[in-house]
Every structure is written in C-alpha cells, then in structure tokens.
Design a protein around this motif. Structure first.
Motif, PDB file in Angstrom:
ATOM      1  N   VAL A  57      43.559  57.747  41.147  1.00  0.00           N
ATOM      2  CA  VAL A  57      43.472  56.713  42.168  1.00  0.00           C
ATOM      3  C   VAL A  57      42.314  55.784  41.834  1.00  0.00           C
ATOM      4  N   ILE A  58      42.607  54.505  41.824  1.00  0.00           N
ATOM      5  CA  ILE A  58      41.566  53.492  41.632  1.00  0.00           C
ATOM      6  C   ILE A  58      41.310  52.877  42.999  1.00  0.00           C
ATOM      7  N   GLY A  59      40.102  53.008  43.467  1.00  0.00           N
ATOM      8  CA  GLY A  59      39.717  52.417  44.736  1.00  0.00           C
ATOM      9  C   GLY A  59      38.588  51.446  44.508  1.00  0.00           C
ATOM     10  N   SER A  60      38.778  50.204  44.929  1.00  0.00           N
ATOM     11  CA  SER A  60      37.747  49.211  44.657  1.00  0.00           C
ATOM     12  C   SER A  60      37.946  47.981  45.528  1.00  0.00           C
ATOM     13  N   ILE A  61      36.926  47.135  45.539  1.00  0.00           N
ATOM     14  CA  ILE A  61      37.057  45.807  46.143  1.00  0.00           C
ATOM     15  C   ILE A  61      37.501  44.879  45.027  1.00  0.00           C
ATOM     16  N   MET A  62      38.612  44.187  45.253  1.00  0.00           N
ATOM     17  CA  MET A  62      39.165  43.308  44.226  1.00  0.00           C
ATOM     18  C   MET A  62      39.352  41.904  44.779  1.00  0.00           C
ATOM     19  N   ASP A  63      39.236  40.941  43.875  1.00  0.00           N
ATOM     20  CA  ASP A  63      39.491  39.552  44.232  1.00  0.00           C
ATOM     21  C   ASP A  63      40.995  39.321  44.269  1.00  0.00           C
ATOM     22  N   LEU A  64      41.410  38.357  45.090  1.00  0.00           N
ATOM     23  CA  LEU A  64      42.841  38.077  45.282  1.00  0.00           C
ATOM     24  C   LEU A  64      43.179  36.663  44.860  1.00  0.00           C
ATOM     25  N   ALA A  65      44.288  36.539  44.166  1.00  0.00           N
ATOM     26  CA  ALA A  65      44.881  35.234  43.867  1.00  0.00           C
ATOM     27  C   ALA A  65      46.362  35.329  44.204  1.00  0.00           C
ATOM     28  N   ILE A  66      46.860  34.328  44.922  1.00  0.00           N
ATOM     29  CA  ILE A  66      48.293  34.238  45.205  1.00  0.00           C
ATOM     30  C   ILE A  66      48.902  33.382  44.104  1.00  0.00           C
ATOM     31  N   LEU A  67      49.903  33.919  43.428  1.00  0.00           N
ATOM     32  CA  LEU A  67      50.515  33.205  42.315  1.00  0.00           C
ATOM     33  C   LEU A  67      51.785  32.502  42.783  1.00  0.00           C
ATOM     34  N   SER A  68      51.998  31.308  42.309  1.00  0.00           N
ATOM     35  CA  SER A  68      53.200  30.572  42.696  1.00  0.00           C
ATOM     36  C   SER A  68      54.355  30.949  41.777  1.00  0.00           C
ATOM     37  N   GLY A  69      55.541  30.768  42.281  1.00  0.00           N
ATOM     38  CA  GLY A  69      56.745  31.094  41.525  1.00  0.00           C
ATOM     39  C   GLY A  69      57.898  31.323  42.469  1.00  0.00           C
ATOM     40  N   GLU A  70      59.028  31.726  41.920  1.00  0.00           N
ATOM     41  CA  GLU A  70      60.224  31.957  42.730  1.00  0.00           C
ATOM     42  C   GLU A  70      60.077  33.168  43.638  1.00  0.00           C
ATOM     43  N   LEU A  71      59.316  34.149  43.195  1.00  0.00           N
ATOM     44  CA  LEU A  71      59.122  35.380  43.964  1.00  0.00           C
ATOM     45  C   LEU A  71      57.685  35.441  44.475  1.00  0.00           C
ATOM     46  N   PRO A  72      57.482  36.075  45.635  1.00  0.00           N
ATOM     47  CA  PRO A  72      56.117  36.207  46.163  1.00  0.00           C
ATOM     48  C   PRO A  72      55.293  37.152  45.280  1.00  0.00           C
ATOM     49  N   GLN A  73      54.193  36.634  44.773  1.00  0.00           N
ATOM     50  CA  GLN A  73      53.420  37.392  43.793  1.00  0.00           C
ATOM     51  C   GLN A  73      51.931  37.299  44.103  1.00  0.00           C
ATOM     52  N   MET A  74      51.267  38.434  43.991  1.00  0.00           N
ATOM     53  CA  MET A  74      49.826  38.516  44.183  1.00  0.00           C
ATOM     54  C   MET A  74      49.183  39.056  42.914  1.00  0.00           C
ATOM     55  N   ASN A  75      47.976  38.586  42.641  1.00  0.00           N
ATOM     56  CA  ASN A  75      47.185  39.071  41.520  1.00  0.00           C
ATOM     57  C   ASN A  75      45.864  39.569  42.082  1.00  0.00           C
ATOM     58  N   LEU A  76      45.563  40.817  41.837  1.00  0.00           N
ATOM     59  CA  LEU A  76      44.282  41.408  42.224  1.00  0.00           C
ATOM     60  C   LEU A  76      43.503  41.672  40.940  1.00  0.00           C
ATOM     61  N   TYR A  77      42.198  41.376  40.969  1.00  0.00           N
ATOM     62  CA  TYR A  77      41.413  41.544  39.751  1.00  0.00           C
ATOM     63  C   TYR A  77      39.951  41.842  40.074  1.00  0.00           C
ATOM     64  N   MET A  78      39.305  42.496  39.119  1.00  0.00           N
ATOM     65  CA  MET A  78      37.872  42.776  39.230  1.00  0.00           C
ATOM     66  C   MET A  78      37.303  42.949  37.831  1.00  0.00           C
ATOM     67  N   GLU A  79      36.053  42.576  37.675  1.00  0.00           N
ATOM     68  CA  GLU A  79      35.386  42.779  36.394  1.00  0.00           C
ATOM     69  C   GLU A  79      35.089  44.254  36.210  1.00  0.00           C
ATOM     70  N   VAL A  80      35.198  44.713  34.970  1.00  0.00           N
ATOM     71  CA  VAL A  80      34.850  46.095  34.653  1.00  0.00           C
ATOM     72  C   VAL A  80      33.834  46.092  33.511  1.00  0.00           C
ATOM     73  N   GLU A  81      32.852  46.958  33.653  1.00  0.00           N
ATOM     74  CA  GLU A  81      31.817  47.102  32.615  1.00  0.00           C
ATOM     75  C   GLU A  81      32.269  48.129  31.586  1.00  0.00           C
ATOM     76  N   ASP A  82      32.695  49.284  32.087  1.00  0.00           N
ATOM     77  CA  ASP A  82      33.071  50.396  31.234  1.00  0.00           C
ATOM     78  C   ASP A  82      34.597  50.530  31.254  1.00  0.00           C
ATOM     79  N   THR A  83      35.230  50.327  30.124  1.00  0.00           N
ATOM     80  CA  THR A  83      36.691  50.390  30.060  1.00  0.00           C
ATOM     81  C   THR A  83      37.212  51.781  29.707  1.00  0.00           C
ATOM     82  N   GLU A  84      36.313  52.742  29.554  1.00  0.00           N
ATOM     83  CA  GLU A  84      36.720  54.086  29.156  1.00  0.00           C
ATOM     84  C   GLU A  84      37.698  54.718  30.154  1.00  0.00           C
ATOM     85  N   ASP A  85      37.478  54.476  31.447  1.00  0.00           N
ATOM     86  CA  ASP A  85      38.375  55.035  32.466  1.00  0.00           C
ATOM     87  C   ASP A  85      39.779  54.431  32.391  1.00  0.00           C
ATOM     88  N   TYR A  86      39.916  53.337  31.671  1.00  0.00           N
ATOM     89  CA  TYR A  86      41.193  52.609  31.618  1.00  0.00           C
ATOM     90  C   TYR A  86      41.741  52.567  30.188  1.00  0.00           C
TER      91      TYR A  86
END
Length: 157
Positions: A57-86
């Motif tokens: 489980v990844i639990g975090s505060i993420m930034d939100l962007a609503i993406l335009s297109g034919e289908l309703p789409q959301m993009n959640l993102y956050m900066e990561v320092e250590d990529t080892e967990d991913y």
C-alpha cells in the motif's frame, strides 16, 4: 484506491515513475467517472492510498491534475527521493517517444453505466395553465424522476 479515505472506482490505471532532468515523480494516471472528476477538480492535493497488486500500500499526499480527453482522467503525482521502494514499476523518461496509454478499450457509455453524472438544466416552456399549475405543485425529486422516466420512455429504453 482511496482518496481522502473514500474508495474511488478506477476503470483503468497505470502507475509509473517519470524521470525528468529535474526530478523523479511517482505518477498514477487513471480513468475514473465524470462524478469523481467533478468532485475533485478544484483540489490541488489529495491524501491517496493505492493498493498494489502485490498487496503493498502506498499512502501519501499527492498533487492532482485533471487531464482532458474523451474519457474522464486524473493524474496524481509526487516527487520521490528514493526509488528503491518502486524498483518494479515502469519507468518513463521525459525523452521517451511513448508514454503509458490507458482507456483505449473503454467508452464513456461503459463508465456511465456504473456512475451516471447528474446535471442541472433550466427549461423555459410554454404550456397550458393547468399543466403549469400541476408542475408547480410537484416537488423537485418527483419532477426529476418524472422527466427522467419520460425521456427514457421517449428514447424507447
């Protein structure tokens, strides 16, 4: 998938690391309902809980962007320092020629079968006075149901 502690229906999604010259971000692109986009469109950040296929489980505060297109789409993102967990996630570089694609085999009609948005509409009608009087006596919920049924009958559904 939960946003601010509430489950959200995700129709399709892709979770990946995006590598740019300035940072590495964990990104979640997802197809959701129009109702979800409307609910969160004015938010800048969300508390997100993502359960991965392997049970992590990844639990975090993420930034939100609503993406335009034919289908309703959301993009959640956050900066990561250590990529080892991913380490097992797809990595996309800003110089790559292709990015993960979602929603190709999905239609808005399929999404609306699960979660149909409601929109307000104001109509100006000229009707006989007895019909106007009857309409004025009706409650909002009753009128909504009446017109919804009338339209579906007219459509032959």
């Amino acid at each position: 998938m939960k946003i601010d502690g509430e489950p959200i229906h995700v129709f399709q999604s892709v979770l990946f690391l995006f590598e740019s010259s300035t940072a590495i971000t964990l990104e979640l692109d997802m197809i959701v309902s129009e109702v979800a986009v409307k609910k969160y469109k004015d938010e800048k950040t969300l508390i997100v809980e993502i359960e991965l296929e392997d049970g992590r489980v990844i639990g975090s505060i993420m930034d939100l962007a609503i993406l335009s297109g034919e289908l309703p789409q959301m993009n959640l993102y956050m900066e990561v320092e250590d990529t080892e967990d991913y380490h097992d996630l797809l990595r996309v570089n800003e110089n790559d020629s292709s990015f993960p694609i979602i929603g190709e085999a999905l239609t808005i009609e399929e999404i609306r079968k699960l979660e149909m948005p409601n929109e307000k509409i104001n109509l100006k009608l000229t009707l006989p006075i007895d019909q106007v009087e009857w309409l004025k006596k009706q409650k909002g919920k009753e009128l909504n149901a009446f017109f919804e049924n009338l339209i579906y009958k007219h459509w032959g559904m």
